[in-house]
Design a protein around this motif. Structure first.
Motif, mmCIF file in Angstrom:
data_model
loop_
_atom_site.group_PDB
_atom_site.id
_atom_site.type_symbol
_atom_site.label_atom_id
_atom_site.label_comp_id
_atom_site.label_asym_id
_atom_site.label_seq_id
_atom_site.Cartn_x
_atom_site.Cartn_y
_atom_site.Cartn_z
ATOM 1 N N MET A 90 0.855 -1.175 0.000
ATOM 2 C CA MET A 90 0.000 0.000 0.000
ATOM 3 C C MET A 90 0.894 1.229 0.000
ATOM 4 N N THR A 91 0.666 2.164 -0.927
ATOM 5 C CA THR A 91 1.496 3.351 -1.039
ATOM 6 C C THR A 91 0.628 4.590 -1.222
ATOM 7 N N VAL A 92 1.111 5.704 -0.722
ATOM 8 C CA VAL A 92 0.510 7.013 -0.978
ATOM 9 C C VAL A 92 1.635 7.922 -1.449
ATOM 10 N N GLY A 93 1.319 8.784 -2.420
ATOM 11 C CA GLY A 93 2.373 9.643 -2.937
ATOM 12 C C GLY A 93 1.959 10.342 -4.198
ATOM 13 N N ASP B 102 -2.081 7.219 -5.330
ATOM 14 C CA ASP B 102 -1.927 6.175 -4.327
ATOM 15 C C ASP B 102 -2.191 4.820 -4.971
ATOM 16 N N ALA B 103 -1.723 3.754 -4.342
ATOM 17 C CA ALA B 103 -1.878 2.435 -4.961
ATOM 18 C C ALA B 103 -1.933 1.344 -3.914
ATOM 19 N N PHE B 104 -2.587 0.246 -4.275
ATOM 20 C CA PHE B 104 -2.547 -0.992 -3.502
ATOM 21 C C PHE B 104 -2.273 -2.116 -4.489
ATOM 22 N N LEU B 105 -1.308 -2.985 -4.150
ATOM 23 C CA LEU B 105 -0.827 -3.998 -5.085
ATOM 24 C C LEU B 105 -0.595 -5.323 -4.384
ATOM 25 N N LEU B 106 -0.811 -6.388 -5.134
ATOM 26 C CA LEU B 106 -0.357 -7.724 -4.764
ATOM 27 C C LEU B 106 0.724 -8.128 -5.756
ATOM 28 N N ARG B 107 1.834 -8.675 -5.257
ATOM 29 C CA ARG B 107 2.953 -9.036 -6.128
ATOM 30 C C ARG B 107 3.414 -10.454 -5.818
ATOM 31 N N TRP B 108 3.584 -11.230 -6.870
ATOM 32 C CA TRP B 108 4.122 -12.600 -6.750
ATOM 33 C C TRP B 108 5.326 -12.717 -7.668
ATOM 34 N N LEU B 109 6.404 -13.309 -7.130
ATOM 35 C CA LEU B 109 7.630 -13.480 -7.903
ATOM 36 C C LEU B 109 8.134 -14.907 -7.751
ATOM 37 N N MET B 110 8.580 -15.482 -8.864
ATOM 38 C CA MET B 110 9.162 -16.821 -8.863
ATOM 39 C C MET B 110 10.482 -16.778 -9.624
ATOM 40 N N LYS B 111 11.530 -17.331 -9.009
ATOM 41 C CA LYS B 111 12.856 -17.339 -9.619
ATOM 42 C C LYS B 111 13.382 -18.762 -9.689
#
Length: 400
Positions: free
Chosen positions: A165-168, A190-199
């Motif tokens: 969650m970010t504001v700016g 402002d934003a709200f995000l879900l992030r998934w990463l696979m390496k």
């Protein structure tokens, strides 16, 4: 020919790295506790803040007697000389001792800048300056936020999932950079995000992001995939780097993909366009390729222990290529989205040749390279009419 406007920041970037690892231990005991200073936070450079000075501390607890769980506390503070603003963050990691997959929980709160359209999936390495180009970041988003996530490993494959969650607001308006000290008004986002990463251990990394922006709601969705691997071919080595990504048409500009390069810097960067300006190209969907081929070992080895100088020449040839598309673009690949955007819709390529290690001084191998821009005649991209296609560059590699 290339200008040398940023030669001092670029060359100075190597000076801290010559004599340091990323952390310096300030204190430790035989129980496993330690306090370290984060040298990565000491100094850095980008085109918005110019020089950034600061520091960071990391404290690691001893393994808990109950289950071996360890706790890490990490914090940093930084100050930019051009924007005259303080930034910082603090967070913790909990590494669960009973987990067979290295399960780690992390929570961080911060106020800092985020590069617009970032394609970074992992941080650069100080022992490989050619992989770094973050100092050319120019368009930034000022964000205060929190992230809560987990990471783990299964059969060599790394996973992480987190919520943000970010504001700016944006620190730019078209070609102009905005500064709070000048009284500029930022565009709130402002934003709200879900992030998934696979390496994967084979060099494949995939990242998926989904969420939205406020106060004017817009969908945020990004898929970014990367392949980064070196192949040994007898006495030669082929380094392959590929990236591709896609976003839907409604994605805000700051979450598109920035395909701008490092024009104006005299240093050779392996995984960016060397003859493109910062923020020159933007895309909703793109593909990027970097190939580098050369011998695995120097052609000769000459070294003076007295002078701490020598030569270890390694010639190489390379090719960079990129293509991108903006949803709703005009026939010339341009799109108005609060300001003008340009996609490399007909492609762009660069042929590079050079020699690493012509001059070794201390822990750094210096060399030279030349890059030539290959643009289709029918693609007079908007920003390209005022720059040369030929670039003379310095190569640098740290020796450990």
């Amino acid at each position: 020919m290339r200008g040398a406007k940023h030669i001092l920041p670029v060359l100075s970037m190597l000076l801290p790295a010559m004599a340091m690892g990323q952390y310096i231990t300030l204190w430790h005991n035989d129980k496993g506790s330690s306090l370290q200073f984060n040298m990565d936070r000491l100094w850095s450079y980008n085109l918005y803040e110019h020089s950034r000075w600061g520091g960071g501390l990391r404290w690691t607890s001893p393994p808990l007697k109950v289950d071996g769980t360890r706790i890490i506390l990490d914090g940093y503070l930084a100050y930019g000389t051009q924007d005259r603003q303080w930034k910082g963050g603090i967070g913790n990691e909990i590494m669960f001792g009973r987990s067979s997959h290295g399960l780690t929980q992390y929570i961080t709160v911060w106020r800092d800048y985020q590069a617009v359209g970032s394609r970074q999936l992992s941080s650069g390495r100080y022992d490989d300056p050619a992989s770094l180009s973050a100092f050319m970041n120019r368009r930034m988003s000022d964000q205060a936020g929190m992230v809560w996530g987990y990471r783990w490993r299964v059969r060599g494959t790394e996973h992480s999932i987190e919520g943000r969650m970010t504001v700016g607001g944006r620190l730019f308006n078209n070609e102009r950079l905005l500064y709070r000290i000048l009284g500029d008004t930022l565009v709130e986002e402002d934003a709200f995000l879900l992030r998934w990463l696979m390496k994967l251990p084979q060099g494949i990394t995939t990242q998926i992001e989904a969420g939205g922006t406020l106060p004017q709601y817009s969908l945020v969705a990004r898929l970014l995939a990367q392949y980064d691997h070196s192949f040994d071919i007898g006495a030669f080595e082929l380094h392959t780097f590929m990236q591709a990504g896609v976003t839907p048409p409604s994605t805000p500009y700051i979450y598109m993909f920035d395909l701008g390069g490092t024009f104006g810097a005299p240093l050779y960067f392996r995984n960016s366009l060397l003859t493109a300006r910062p923020n020159e190209f933007t895309a909703n969907t793109f593909a990027f390729l970097s190939l580098r081929f050369g011998p695995s070992n120097p052609l000769c080895r000459l070294w003076s222990p007295l002078l701490q100088m020598g030569t270890y020449p390694v010639p190489f040839v390379a090719l960079h290529a990129a293509w991108g598309h903006l949803w709703g673009q005009r026939d010339d690949g341009r799109l108005w989205n609060s300001f003008e955007l340009q996609a490399p819709h007909l492609g762009i390529g660069e042929a590079i040749a050079g020699v690493d290690g012509l001059f070794r001084w201390g822990l750094v191998d210096w060399g030279v390279a030349v890059a030539y821009r290959l643009t289709p005649p029918q693609a007079p991209y908007h920003f390209t009419q005022t720059q040369d296609n030929l670039a003379l560059l310095v190569t640098a590699a740290l020796i450990f």
